[in-house]
Design an enzyme around this catalytic site. Sequence first.
Site, PDB file in Angstrom:
ATOM      1  N   HIS A 222     -31.524   5.228   8.795  1.00 44.13           N
ATOM      2  CA  HIS A 222     -30.436   4.923   7.841  1.00 44.13           C
ATOM      3  C   HIS A 222     -30.834   3.631   7.128  1.00 44.13           C
ATOM      4  CE1 HIS A 222     -26.564   4.881   6.040  1.00 44.13           C
ATOM      5  NE2 HIS A 222     -25.778   4.633   7.073  1.00 44.13           N
ATOM      6  N   MET A 257     -41.821   6.247   5.837  1.00 45.50           N
ATOM      7  CA  MET A 257     -40.506   5.650   5.640  1.00 45.50           C
ATOM      8  C   MET A 257     -40.178   5.495   4.156  1.00 45.50           C
ATOM      9  SD  MET A 257     -39.753   5.750   8.650  1.00 45.50           S
ATOM     10  CE  MET A 257     -38.116   5.046   8.768  1.00 45.50           C
ATOM     11  N   GLY A 258     -38.878   5.662   3.860  1.00 47.49           N
ATOM     12  CA  GLY A 258     -38.444   5.557   2.472  1.00 47.49           C
ATOM     13  C   GLY A 258     -38.560   6.872   1.716  1.00 47.49           C
ATOM     14  N   PHE A 259     -38.914   7.936   2.416  1.00 44.94           N
ATOM     15  CA  PHE A 259     -39.000   9.258   1.774  1.00 44.94           C
ATOM     16  C   PHE A 259     -38.061  10.225   2.467  1.00 44.94           C
ATOM     17  CE2 PHE A 259     -42.850   7.310   0.363  1.00 44.94           C
ATOM     18  CZ  PHE A 259     -43.022   7.814  -0.918  1.00 44.94           C
ATOM     19  N   HIS A 261     -34.401  12.782   2.262  1.00 47.70           N
ATOM     20  CA  HIS A 261     -32.974  12.482   2.270  1.00 47.70           C
ATOM     21  C   HIS A 261     -32.232  13.702   2.765  1.00 47.70           C
ATOM     22  CE1 HIS A 261     -29.027  11.134   0.898  1.00 47.70           C
ATOM     23  NE2 HIS A 261     -29.563   9.929   0.942  1.00 47.70           N
ATOM     24  N   ARG A 270     -30.724   7.083  -7.826  1.00 51.34           N
ATOM     25  CA  ARG A 270     -30.734   5.619  -7.773  1.00 51.34           C
ATOM     26  C   ARG A 270     -32.165   5.072  -7.847  1.00 51.34           C
ATOM     27  NH1 ARG A 270     -27.849   5.293  -2.114  1.00 51.34           N
ATOM     28  NH2 ARG A 270     -29.526   6.786  -1.795  1.00 51.34           N
ATOM     29  N   ASP A 312     -34.282   3.249  -0.407  1.00 51.96           N
ATOM     30  CA  ASP A 312     -34.911   2.199   0.401  1.00 51.96           C
ATOM     31  C   ASP A 312     -36.370   1.956   0.005  1.00 51.96           C
ATOM     32  OD1 ASP A 312     -32.679   1.602   2.057  1.00 51.96           O
ATOM     33  OD2 ASP A 312     -32.981   3.546   3.013  1.00 51.96           O
ATOM     34  N   ARG A 337     -22.587  -2.751   1.230  1.00 53.46           N
ATOM     35  CA  ARG A 337     -21.893  -1.531   1.679  1.00 53.46           C
ATOM     36  C   ARG A 337     -20.501  -1.816   2.249  1.00 53.46           C
ATOM     37  NH1 ARG A 337     -23.773   3.681   2.727  1.00 53.46           N
ATOM     38  NH2 ARG A 337     -24.978   3.353   0.805  1.00 53.46           N
ATOM     39  N   ARG A 356     -12.545  14.198  16.042  1.00 51.85           N
ATOM     40  CA  ARG A 356     -12.866  14.529  17.428  1.00 51.85           C
ATOM     41  C   ARG A 356     -13.479  15.924  17.460  1.00 51.85           C
ATOM     42  NH1 ARG A 356     -14.252  16.542  22.129  1.00 51.85           N
ATOM     43  NH2 ARG A 356     -13.329  15.541  23.942  1.00 51.85           N
TER      44      ARG A 356
HETATM   45  N1  COA Z   1     -41.957  11.695   5.960  1.00 50.55           N
HETATM   46  C1  COA Z   1     -42.603  12.843   6.304  1.00 50.55           C
HETATM   47  N2  COA Z   1     -41.998  14.017   6.395  1.00 50.55           N
HETATM   48  C2  COA Z   1     -40.680  14.071   6.140  1.00 50.55           C
HETATM   49  C3  COA Z   1     -39.959  12.928   5.785  1.00 50.55           C
HETATM   50  C4  COA Z   1     -40.646  11.714   5.690  1.00 50.55           C
HETATM   51  N3  COA Z   1     -40.013  10.593   5.364  1.00 50.55           N
HETATM   52  N4  COA Z   1     -38.674  13.269   5.579  1.00 50.55           N
HETATM   53  C5  COA Z   1     -38.585  14.578   5.819  1.00 50.55           C
HETATM   54  N5  COA Z   1     -39.792  15.057   6.168  1.00 50.55           N
HETATM   55  C6  COA Z   1     -40.087  16.440   6.520  1.00 50.55           C
HETATM   56  C7  COA Z   1     -39.598  16.718   7.923  1.00 50.55           C
HETATM   57  O1  COA Z   1     -40.586  16.392   8.884  1.00 50.55           O
HETATM   58  C8  COA Z   1     -39.292  18.175   7.855  1.00 50.55           C
HETATM   59  O2  COA Z   1     -40.504  18.878   7.963  1.00 50.55           O
HETATM   60  P1  COA Z   1     -40.619  20.226   8.847  1.00 50.55           P
HETATM   61  O3  COA Z   1     -39.643  21.179   8.179  1.00 50.55           O
HETATM   62  O4  COA Z   1     -42.045  20.595   8.758  1.00 50.55           O
HETATM   63  O5  COA Z   1     -40.180  19.819  10.225  1.00 50.55           O
HETATM   64  C9  COA Z   1     -38.779  18.372   6.447  1.00 50.55           C
HETATM   65  O6  COA Z   1     -39.338  17.300   5.675  1.00 50.55           O
HETATM   66  C10 COA Z   1     -37.264  18.363   6.340  1.00 50.55           C
HETATM   67  O7  COA Z   1     -36.768  17.134   6.825  1.00 50.55           O
HETATM   68  P2  COA Z   1     -35.556  16.965   7.835  1.00 50.55           P
HETATM   69  O8  COA Z   1     -35.986  16.106   8.986  1.00 50.55           O
HETATM   70  O9  COA Z   1     -34.967  18.291   8.138  1.00 50.55           O
HETATM   71  O10 COA Z   1     -34.531  16.166   6.965  1.00 50.55           O
HETATM   72  P3  COA Z   1     -33.210  15.465   7.489  1.00 50.55           P
HETATM   73  O11 COA Z   1     -32.205  15.761   6.471  1.00 50.55           O
HETATM   74  O12 COA Z   1     -32.868  15.815   8.896  1.00 50.55           O
HETATM   75  O13 COA Z   1     -33.625  13.945   7.524  1.00 50.55           O
HETATM   76  C11 COA Z   1     -34.084  11.753   6.849  1.00 50.55           C
HETATM   77  C12 COA Z   1     -33.438  13.100   6.466  1.00 50.55           C
HETATM   78  C13 COA Z   1     -33.697  10.721   5.790  1.00 50.55           C
HETATM   79  C14 COA Z   1     -33.575  11.291   8.216  1.00 50.55           C
HETATM   80  C15 COA Z   1     -35.611  11.939   6.882  1.00 50.55           C
HETATM   81  O14 COA Z   1     -36.058  12.355   5.617  1.00 50.55           O
HETATM   82  C16 COA Z   1     -36.318  10.676   7.339  1.00 50.55           C
HETATM   83  O15 COA Z   1     -36.454  10.412   8.536  1.00 50.55           O
HETATM   84  N6  COA Z   1     -36.841   9.831   6.360  1.00 50.55           N
HETATM   85  C17 COA Z   1     -37.487   8.606   6.691  1.00 50.55           C
HETATM   86  C18 COA Z   1     -36.474   7.503   6.964  1.00 50.55           C
HETATM   87  C19 COA Z   1     -35.745   7.043   5.731  1.00 50.55           C
HETATM   88  O16 COA Z   1     -36.338   6.769   4.702  1.00 50.55           O
HETATM   89  N7  COA Z   1     -34.424   6.922   5.852  1.00 50.55           N
HETATM   90  C20 COA Z   1     -33.557   6.462   4.786  1.00 50.55           C
HETATM   91  C21 COA Z   1     -32.627   7.543   4.391  1.00 50.55           C
HETATM   92  S1  COA Z   1     -31.723   7.129   2.929  1.00 50.55           S
END
Ligand code: COA
Length: 375
Positions: A222, A257-259, A261, A270, A312, A337, A356
Amino acid sequence: MPESDIRKGLVGVVADTTSVSKVMEETNSLTYRGYPVQDLAEQCSFEEVAYLLWHGDLPNAAQLADFRKEEAAARAISPALHQVIATFPRGAHPMDAIRTAVSFMGLEDPETADNSEAATWRKAMRLLAKIPTAIAAYHRAGKGEAPIAPDPSLGFAANFFHLCFGRVPAPEVVKAFDVSLTLYAEHGFNASTFTARTVTSTQADIHAAITAAIGALKGPLHGGANEAVMHMLKEIGTPERAGDWLQGRFDHRALVMGFGHRVYKHGDSRVPTMTRYAEKMAEVMGDRTWMEISRILAGEMLAQKNIYPNLDFPTGPAYYLMGFDIPMFTPIFVASRITGWAAHVVEQASDNRLIRPLSAYVGAAQRTVPAIAAR
Ligand code: COA
């Protein structure tokens, strides 16, 4: 219940209505009270956006002046809180420090026990005003420096620089920071906002809700991602290394990281705005390294994985170029926030139902407690 009916991570679950912001999957866009966030970032100050989130409409000049006055007048934190902050362990993460400081503000607030809407707004204003002072006091304590008193003549963004560094940088740096505050202010039912609403749904007070929300925001999936992005850029070090480094991540199926959503799968509205301001910071500071590495990573992630950057990604290097230490990045997100969280706290309380959900039990079958000698 069949396991296929379980929405792990509450993916796709619509938990309630809201009129604070609209997150649009189809267009990868975001509006606050109906206004596109990128337009608010360019055309309004963070204070105007805070007013909008709290009152539902943009302020006129007199309303904005009153709002600014009230916020500026409430910035000081108590001597007791200064003392507590001075005793926090050196090296503790600033997110833990601000979480504890906000909890302490709840101990001190004269209206903690009053959960009426009017009192909650007054408490929200005090939180908005005092959180930057507490963040900066801890930041300075960590460097062995005395806290700086807030300057009521400065706007919210400029005052934050003043509190941290004792000086206000060039207007374009303050504007870039102000833009980041607007972009971070609100985002639907994200994890920390949902946490704040869950706590509010128990009829606990706003300090309890915000303390819990800060805990949720800390995680690297997050808000903590903006710090993780900068650590990553520093680890890569030079643009020449970016390609090999990324390949290493792909080989290990590791996160970049940073990729990515949960909602935006084709880009985050944004990001272009913040990237432009991060580029501006690189130009002002005369250091293009981080934005160059960022450009390569974003291009390769899209080409090879079809994954876009989130907010991010550009805020990490932007804050670094502005001179903030990396552990300050997520606390800055808190300072912004608090506006969205407070709007959701009031909205939840105004039409409340205890949050709940259910769980599907997969543990041991029911059994008889054996005597201790038989275990
Ligand atoms: N780097 C590499 N691969 C990524 C990725 C990333 N940052 N974000 C998603 N993926 C991949 C996942 O591994 C998954 O691949 P798979 O289908 O082969 O397993 C696919 O893309 C779908 O992602 P998923 O984990 O289902 O998305 P989610 O909705 O559960 O998670 C986040 C969303 C933000 C938690 C996730 O993208 C992430 O951990 N990002 C990095 C942390 C980050 O930047 N957080 C800030 C959020 S605003």
